[in-house]
Motif scaffolding. Structure first.
Motif, PDB file in Angstrom:
ATOM      1  N   LEU A 120       0.823  -1.208   0.000  1.00  0.00           N
ATOM      2  CA  LEU A 120       0.000   0.000   0.000  1.00  0.00           C
ATOM      3  C   LEU A 120       0.857   1.256   0.000  1.00  0.00           C
ATOM      4  CD1 LEU A 120      -3.109   0.476   0.193  1.00  0.00           C
ATOM      5  CD2 LEU A 120      -2.810   0.722   2.661  1.00  0.00           C
ATOM      6  N   TYR A 121       0.426   2.221  -0.785  1.00  0.00           N
ATOM      7  CA  TYR A 121       1.073   3.546  -0.834  1.00  0.00           C
ATOM      8  C   TYR A 121       0.074   4.556  -0.289  1.00  0.00           C
ATOM      9  CZ  TYR A 121       3.620   7.488  -3.038  1.00  0.00           C
ATOM     10  OH  TYR A 121       4.333   8.647  -3.296  1.00  0.00           O
ATOM     11  N   GLY A 122       0.404   5.201   0.822  1.00  0.00           N
ATOM     12  CA  GLY A 122      -0.499   6.161   1.438  1.00  0.00           C
ATOM     13  C   GLY A 122      -0.312   7.562   0.877  1.00  0.00           C
ATOM     14  N   ASN A 123      -1.421   8.228   0.587  1.00  0.00           N
ATOM     15  CA  ASN A 123      -1.420   9.625   0.126  1.00  0.00           C
ATOM     16  C   ASN A 123      -2.309  10.429   1.062  1.00  0.00           C
ATOM     17  OD1 ASN A 123      -1.141   9.568  -3.543  1.00  0.00           O
ATOM     18  ND2 ASN A 123       0.068   8.550  -1.990  1.00  0.00           N
ATOM     19  N   TYR A 124      -1.694  11.338   1.839  1.00  0.00           N
ATOM     20  CA  TYR A 124      -2.417  12.064   2.887  1.00  0.00           C
ATOM     21  C   TYR A 124      -2.650  13.526   2.509  1.00  0.00           C
ATOM     22  CZ  TYR A 124      -1.789   8.034   5.900  1.00  0.00           C
ATOM     23  OH  TYR A 124      -1.846   6.767   6.431  1.00  0.00           O
ATOM     24  N   HIS A 125      -3.919  13.923   2.548  1.00  0.00           N
ATOM     25  CA  HIS A 125      -4.324  15.316   2.352  1.00  0.00           C
ATOM     26  C   HIS A 125      -4.721  15.844   3.739  1.00  0.00           C
ATOM     27  CE1 HIS A 125      -5.025  14.819  -2.146  1.00  0.00           C
ATOM     28  NE2 HIS A 125      -4.949  13.573  -1.728  1.00  0.00           N
ATOM     29  N   ILE A 126      -3.921  16.746   4.302  1.00  0.00           N
ATOM     30  CA  ILE A 126      -4.176  17.245   5.659  1.00  0.00           C
ATOM     31  C   ILE A 126      -4.954  18.552   5.561  1.00  0.00           C
ATOM     32  CG2 ILE A 126      -3.161  17.811   7.877  1.00  0.00           C
ATOM     33  CD1 ILE A 126      -2.633  14.935   6.930  1.00  0.00           C
ATOM     34  N   VAL A 127      -6.260  18.471   5.793  1.00  0.00           N
ATOM     35  CA  VAL A 127      -7.133  19.630   5.633  1.00  0.00           C
ATOM     36  C   VAL A 127      -7.351  20.321   6.977  1.00  0.00           C
ATOM     37  CG1 VAL A 127      -8.203  18.595   3.610  1.00  0.00           C
ATOM     38  CG2 VAL A 127      -9.249  18.262   5.852  1.00  0.00           C
ATOM     39  N   SER A 128      -8.030  21.456   6.953  1.00  0.00           N
ATOM     40  CA  SER A 128      -8.081  22.285   8.171  1.00  0.00           C
ATOM     41  C   SER A 128      -9.364  23.087   8.281  1.00  0.00           C
ATOM     42  CB  SER A 128      -6.870  23.236   8.185  1.00  0.00           C
ATOM     43  OG  SER A 128      -6.753  23.936   6.957  1.00  0.00           O
ATOM     44  N   PHE A 129     -10.497  22.490   7.909  1.00  0.00           N
ATOM     45  CA  PHE A 129     -11.733  23.261   7.873  1.00  0.00           C
ATOM     46  C   PHE A 129     -12.430  23.381   9.225  1.00  0.00           C
ATOM     47  CE2 PHE A 129     -12.916  18.878   7.136  1.00  0.00           C
ATOM     48  CZ  PHE A 129     -14.074  18.710   7.887  1.00  0.00           C
ATOM     49  N   ILE A 130     -12.060  22.562  10.206  1.00  0.00           N
ATOM     50  CA  ILE A 130     -12.752  22.639  11.496  1.00  0.00           C
ATOM     51  C   ILE A 130     -12.470  23.968  12.189  1.00  0.00           C
ATOM     52  CG2 ILE A 130     -12.880  21.622  13.808  1.00  0.00           C
ATOM     53  CD1 ILE A 130     -12.770  18.891  12.516  1.00  0.00           C
ATOM     54  N   ASP A 131     -11.280  24.517  11.996  1.00  0.00           N
ATOM     55  CA  ASP A 131     -11.011  25.865  12.525  1.00  0.00           C
ATOM     56  C   ASP A 131     -12.042  26.847  12.011  1.00  0.00           C
ATOM     57  OD1 ASP A 131      -8.768  24.875  13.744  1.00  0.00           O
ATOM     58  OD2 ASP A 131      -7.324  25.859  12.428  1.00  0.00           O
ATOM     59  N   ARG A 132     -12.390  26.698  10.754  1.00  0.00           N
ATOM     60  CA  ARG A 132     -13.335  27.602  10.118  1.00  0.00           C
ATOM     61  C   ARG A 132     -14.735  27.444  10.714  1.00  0.00           C
ATOM     62  NH1 ARG A 132     -12.752  26.815   3.966  1.00  0.00           N
ATOM     63  NH2 ARG A 132     -13.978  24.947   4.378  1.00  0.00           N
ATOM     64  N   SER A 133     -15.062  26.220  11.119  1.00  0.00           N
ATOM     65  CA  SER A 133     -16.390  25.941  11.665  1.00  0.00           C
ATOM     66  C   SER A 133     -16.504  26.287  13.146  1.00  0.00           C
ATOM     67  CB  SER A 133     -16.729  24.454  11.470  1.00  0.00           C
ATOM     68  OG  SER A 133     -16.683  24.094  10.112  1.00  0.00           O
ATOM     69  N   LEU A 134     -15.459  25.952  13.916  1.00  0.00           N
ATOM     70  CA  LEU A 134     -15.537  26.091  15.374  1.00  0.00           C
ATOM     71  C   LEU A 134     -14.669  27.201  15.931  1.00  0.00           C
ATOM     72  CD1 LEU A 134     -15.520  22.328  16.477  1.00  0.00           C
ATOM     73  CD2 LEU A 134     -17.471  23.843  16.104  1.00  0.00           C
ATOM     74  N   GLY A 135     -13.855  27.826  15.074  1.00  0.00           N
ATOM     75  CA  GLY A 135     -12.929  28.834  15.561  1.00  0.00           C
ATOM     76  C   GLY A 135     -11.645  28.192  16.062  1.00  0.00           C
ATOM     77  N   GLY A 136     -10.630  28.995  16.254  1.00  0.00           N
ATOM     78  CA  GLY A 136      -9.349  28.492  16.712  1.00  0.00           C
ATOM     79  C   GLY A 136      -8.386  28.265  15.557  1.00  0.00           C
ATOM     80  N   LYS A 137      -7.224  27.695  15.894  1.00  0.00           N
ATOM     81  CA  LYS A 137      -6.170  27.490  14.898  1.00  0.00           C
ATOM     82  C   LYS A 137      -5.561  26.087  14.966  1.00  0.00           C
ATOM     83  CE  LYS A 137      -4.919  32.389  14.765  1.00  0.00           C
ATOM     84  NZ  LYS A 137      -3.845  33.404  14.933  1.00  0.00           N
ATOM     85  N   GLY A 138      -6.179  25.198  15.734  1.00  0.00           N
ATOM     86  CA  GLY A 138      -5.607  23.873  15.938  1.00  0.00           C
ATOM     87  C   GLY A 138      -5.497  23.030  14.686  1.00  0.00           C
ATOM     88  N   SER A 139      -6.483  23.129  13.800  1.00  0.00           N
ATOM     89  CA  SER A 139      -6.407  22.366  12.546  1.00  0.00           C
ATOM     90  C   SER A 139      -5.242  22.857  11.698  1.00  0.00           C
ATOM     91  CB  SER A 139      -7.715  22.497  11.759  1.00  0.00           C
ATOM     92  OG  SER A 139      -8.784  21.876  12.430  1.00  0.00           O
ATOM     93  N   LYS A 140      -5.158  24.169  11.549  1.00  0.00           N
ATOM     94  CA  LYS A 140      -4.097  24.745  10.696  1.00  0.00           C
ATOM     95  C   LYS A 140      -2.721  24.534  11.307  1.00  0.00           C
ATOM     96  CE  LYS A 140      -6.237  28.798  10.418  1.00  0.00           C
ATOM     97  NZ  LYS A 140      -7.659  28.497  10.727  1.00  0.00           N
ATOM     98  N   TYR A 141      -2.586  24.792  12.597  1.00  0.00           N
ATOM     99  CA  TYR A 141      -1.272  24.611  13.230  1.00  0.00           C
ATOM    100  C   TYR A 141      -0.885  23.138  13.257  1.00  0.00           C
ATOM    101  CZ  TYR A 141      -1.187  29.484  14.891  1.00  0.00           C
ATOM    102  OH  TYR A 141      -1.161  30.856  14.981  1.00  0.00           O
ATOM    103  N   GLY A 142      -1.867  22.252  13.492  1.00  0.00           N
ATOM    104  CA  GLY A 142      -1.580  20.831  13.470  1.00  0.00           C
ATOM    105  C   GLY A 142      -1.130  20.369  12.095  1.00  0.00           C
ATOM    106  N   ALA A 143      -1.802  20.866  11.047  1.00  0.00           N
ATOM    107  CA  ALA A 143      -1.415  20.518   9.676  1.00  0.00           C
ATOM    108  C   ALA A 143      -0.013  21.023   9.369  1.00  0.00           C
ATOM    109  CB  ALA A 143      -2.430  21.096   8.690  1.00  0.00           C
ATOM    110  N   ASN A 144       0.290  22.246   9.803  1.00  0.00           N
ATOM    111  CA  ASN A 144       1.628  22.789   9.592  1.00  0.00           C
ATOM    112  C   ASN A 144       2.679  21.933  10.313  1.00  0.00           C
ATOM    113  OD1 ASN A 144       3.585  25.143   8.923  1.00  0.00           O
ATOM    114  ND2 ASN A 144       3.799  24.910  11.131  1.00  0.00           N
ATOM    115  N   ALA A 145       2.381  21.526  11.544  1.00  0.00           N
ATOM    116  CA  ALA A 145       3.328  20.706  12.301  1.00  0.00           C
ATOM    117  C   ALA A 145       3.560  19.360  11.615  1.00  0.00           C
ATOM    118  CB  ALA A 145       2.821  20.494  13.728  1.00  0.00           C
TER     119      ALA A 145
END
Length: 268
Positions: A120-145
């Motif tokens: 298996l070859y994994g292809n990961y798309h790390i998205v960050s829309f929950i910040d947009r829905s609930l506020g905060g920056k955890g999705s974006k900062y987590g994706a960046n990390a």
């Protein structure tokens, strides 16, 4: 397998499906709110709205920098496993997504094993829309990390640590960069000045935005979205429910008669 273990797995899958249904419902509500807000804004301030829309359209889709080894159009995808693996598992996940956390905690070991076997070859798309829905920056900062971990060749290990330590969806714990750095201490060889600087400087913010823009343009509306060779398999593949055992069966069936991929030798 004991009745207790069967019940535990059943309950985990039920929670995963419930979280997915809740996320889809939130997505629909947010879309309705956005549409309603846009209509009101057009009525109240048409000219201003036009300027805002035009500014959004003018934002570049191509990030200035992207993590090392990313693939695909505009380098938006983080790969894991052998590139010549006979099957491809495509994964769309948000670091704050609770259904993604349940999926990873139940399936990560199986996916990792299939990749390490050259299947298996994994292809990961790390998205960050929950910040947009609930506020905060955890999705974006987590994706960046996660992008920073990819630079260090530690994406898989850090990815698994993040989901094992995922906070409640309504908590923005990943919006605290020190939390993301502290979790890196659980991955041998990851924490250090380079990783910390990458996280603190939000080095791949443009890349994170581009991945999310790509997701917004796709036909996929919730996470996790899991595809095997382009076919959706979550929460079902046809009439069969996804389970670790079924995932192995589906991969083996897809790979029948095909050579295994070349598995890299782990660094000492």
């Amino acid at each position: 397998m004991s009745e207790k273990n069967r019940e535990g797995k059943r309950t985990a899958r039920e929670r995963m499906l419930e979280e997915r249904a809740a996320e889809e419902a939130r997505s629909k509500r947010n879309k309705k709110m956005i549409i309603g807000g846009v209509v009101l804004a057009v009525i109240a301030a048409g000219v201003i709205t036009g300027v805002v829309v035009q500014n959004q359209r003018s934002k570049p889709d191509t990030p200035v920098a992207h993590p090392a080894g990313t693939i695909g159009d505009k380098n938006l995808v983080i790969p894991d496993g052998p590139a010549n693996g006979p099957s491809v598992l495509t994964v769309y996940e948000d670091p704050r997504c609770p259904a993604c956390g349940i999926f990873e905690r139940e399936f990560a070991a199986t996916v990792n094993q299939l990749q390490d076997q050259g299947k298996l070859y994994g292809n990961y798309h790390i998205v960050s829309f929950i910040d947009r829905s609930l506020g905060g920056k955890g999705s974006k900062y987590g994706a960046n990390a996660l992008g920073c971990a990819q630079d260090a060749g530690k994406f898989r290990a850090y990815h698994d640590v993040l989901y094992k330590n995922q906070p409640e969806e309504t908590s923005d714990a990943f919006g605290n960069k020190s939390t993301l750095i502290d979790l890196a201490k659980q991955v041998p060889g990851l924490d250090g000045p380079t990783f910390e600087s990458c996280v603190n400087d939000n080095k791949y913010a443009g890349w994170v935005s581009a991945v999310q823009q790509d997701f917004d343009k796709s036909s996929y509306k919730s996470t996790p979205t899991i595809l095997l060779n382009g076919t959706p398999i979550y929460p079902k593949n046809g009439e069969e429910q996804i389970t670790p055992e079924n995932l192995v069966k589906w991969v083996d069936a897809a790979n029948a008669g095909k050579p295994l991929g070349t598995v890299a030798t782990p660094a000492p």
